[in-house]
Design an enzyme around this catalytic site. Structure first.
Site, PDB file in Angstrom:
ATOM      1  N   LYS A   1     -46.692 -15.622  14.326  1.00 33.13           N
ATOM      2  CA  LYS A   1     -46.145 -14.320  14.721  1.00 33.13           C
ATOM      3  C   LYS A   1     -46.231 -14.062  16.227  1.00 33.13           C
ATOM      4  O   LYS A   1     -45.458 -13.274  16.767  1.00 33.13           O
ATOM      5  CB  LYS A   1     -46.892 -13.202  13.981  1.00 33.13           C
ATOM      6  CG  LYS A   1     -46.644 -13.188  12.477  1.00 33.13           C
ATOM      7  CD  LYS A   1     -45.294 -12.568  12.152  1.00 33.13           C
ATOM      8  CE  LYS A   1     -45.115 -12.375  10.645  1.00 33.13           C
ATOM      9  NZ  LYS A   1     -43.756 -11.854  10.338  1.00 33.13           N
TER      10      LYS A   1
ATOM     11  N   SER B   1     -48.190 -21.746   8.317  1.00 35.97           N
ATOM     12  CA  SER B   1     -47.770 -20.630   9.171  1.00 35.97           C
ATOM     13  C   SER B   1     -48.912 -19.783   9.728  1.00 35.97           C
ATOM     14  O   SER B   1     -48.729 -19.103  10.732  1.00 35.97           O
ATOM     15  CB  SER B   1     -46.779 -19.753   8.417  1.00 35.97           C
ATOM     16  OG  SER B   1     -47.336 -19.330   7.197  1.00 35.97           O
TER      17      SER B   1
END
Lengths: 315, 315
Positions: free
Chosen positions: B49, B299
């Site tokens: 992110k 991720s």
């Protein structure tokens, strides 16, 4: 000895992992130092022990290999010997206490080793190993007190200096002194100005005492969470090497070891066992004063789920 | 769009980490494939992110930067926006439900963001954000449905192909589709023959349904352990991109997600959150047939201690 470490590096090529070096901006900012972690938790079997076991076992004569090898360990050395045995098609026998954790026995069995259990109340592992050595003709590969094992472990620091060139300080966990003495020899040859410091738990400070008094001290089953450092003392081979090549020894509390495991977990996303986190514990607790370029060997990552859960919950 | 991803890479240079690619001999042996993990758990704030947030926020006008930005998220996007705000000296306001986990609220606060809590029973985060946007002049940086956010996330796959050149398959977790669509665009431009497959939990399969029916499906608070994929649906921007650039979507069970987290923990010594382990879950459960060279995006690694303890104890 440095020639032996360079030879070990050639021997390990293509078999051991060249483990990555990791850094943390947050940690560097917090300490004012530039810290480089040599990640032996990413080594095969999850610990540096693969290096020494592979170097020692691959150098045995064909006859020794055919007869098989034996070792006594319930920890990472046992798994390393078992895996190397599978890779080199050498029969391996591991002498383990009957109360060794199920998970470690299963991992070692999974690599194809024979496990011989003994009752630690009734006999010693040395006695069992000696009997099997003479009876079956096995060669003993001890966990640290062996020239080829020490040389194999020294490749950890050799790789680190090949990648980083210079360091001001190198922090290495100390159990029986195989990793520490091997890394110290490599370090003094690659960068004589780098200070090499061995780190032990306060609760298992035999090597620190031995280093400062120049007389061998021993401990018996010290209750430290860092199970890789519960060895009784430095060895016949490692003690003189530690005296000659290591600059200092420092100890850390159980609290600071747990803090280091948590930091590596939460901030760096690394799974590191308590023994593997000793170097960071020394920095976080200021057992050593951080500054300049610091190398820290994260020696392994084999931690049981319940041990980690307790450490994470302890905060 | 690929030009935007290359521009994002230049924008992120020196700010985002170029995350390492890890492999496992054991896993390759077990699956018969060659698997490469792109480790975004080692990205700043512990998740990919940071890439999208930095790319979007650093491109704002001076005026927008001076007025400040707002976002709604209780997860990794909130932490990323807060950290980027601190780095770029932009005031950040994060709208979070009052029942968000303490640990995530504290981490976000720690980076210097203002937290606005709301009662999810009484109002929606969109309503709060809209009010603050018009009242204070804040710019909204949404978690995925934003061109610069998508381009930032796409640098993950761009880096992977720059390191590996070709892959047969790329597996990417899918929540709102920002990471998936960005990675798919980069992938199709770097290696058109690589099949890009988005992975979702079976319990939050809105994007998989949307992909197969070409009509937008939504879910509401799906009870999956993979909290990063609890987003209600793909977005206005990400849905058409997923349809255009992604080759297939597959789902995995909660059991296989937990198995993947355990595998990464025990065998690879990597701390990976459940959403981050979706790609490996697909391989281990044979939701995709392993073979050839497979890239898997891990991720993120922001997992709470109690969640991990439960997963490790579940075996």
């Amino acid at each position: 000895m440095f020639e032996n470490i360079k030879a070990a590096k050639r021997q390990l090529k293509g078999h051991a992992n060249i483990t990555p070096v990791m850094t943390s901006r947050t940690l560097n900012h917090k300490t004012g130092a530039e810290i480089f972690f040599k990640c032996e938790n990413f080594q095969r079997v999850g610990a540096f022990k693969f290096r020494g076991a592979y170097n020692a076992m691959s150098r045995l004569s064909d006859d020794q290999k055919a007869r098989g090898i034996i070792t006594h360990s319930s920890g990472n050395h046992a798994q390393a010997v078992a895996l190397v045995g599978r890779l080199l098609k050498i029969k391996t026998t591991i002498v383990m206490p009957s109360n060794a954790p199920e998970i470690k026995r299963n991992a070692t069995k999974g690599y194809g080793a024979d496990i011989i259990e003994y009752d630690p109340e009734k006999t010693t592992r040395e006695e069992i190993s000696e009997n099997l050595k003479s009876e079956k003709g096995y060669t003993l590969i001890p966990p640290y007190d062996h020239k080829d094992v020490v040389s194999g472990q020294g490749t950890t620091a050799l790789e680190l200096f090949e990648e980083l060139n210079t360091l001001d300080m190198l922090l290495v966990p100390c159990g029986g002194g195989g990793l520490l003495s091997g890394c110290a020899i490599a370090s003094k040859n690659m960068d004589p100005d780098c200070r090499v410091i061995g780190i032990e738990p306060e609760l298992a400070d035999d090597a620190t005492k031995s280093f400062h008094t120049k007389k061998l001290h021993t401990v018996k089953n010290p209750p430290t969470i860092a199970d890789g450092t519960r060895t009784p003392s430095l060895g016949k081979i490692t003690f003189p090497l530690v005296l000659k090549y290591v600059d200092d020894m420092k100890t850390v509390t159980e609290k600071s070891i747990m803090e280091a495991v948590r930091y590596l977990f939460y901030r760096m996303k690394l799974v590191v066992e308590p023994s593997g986190a000793l170097g960071l514990a020394a920095v976080l607790s200021r057992a050593v004063e951080p500054g300049g370029r610091i190398g820290i060997v994260l020696s392994g990552g084999n931690i049981d789920a319940d041990v980690l859960a307790n450490i994470l919950a302890d905060e």
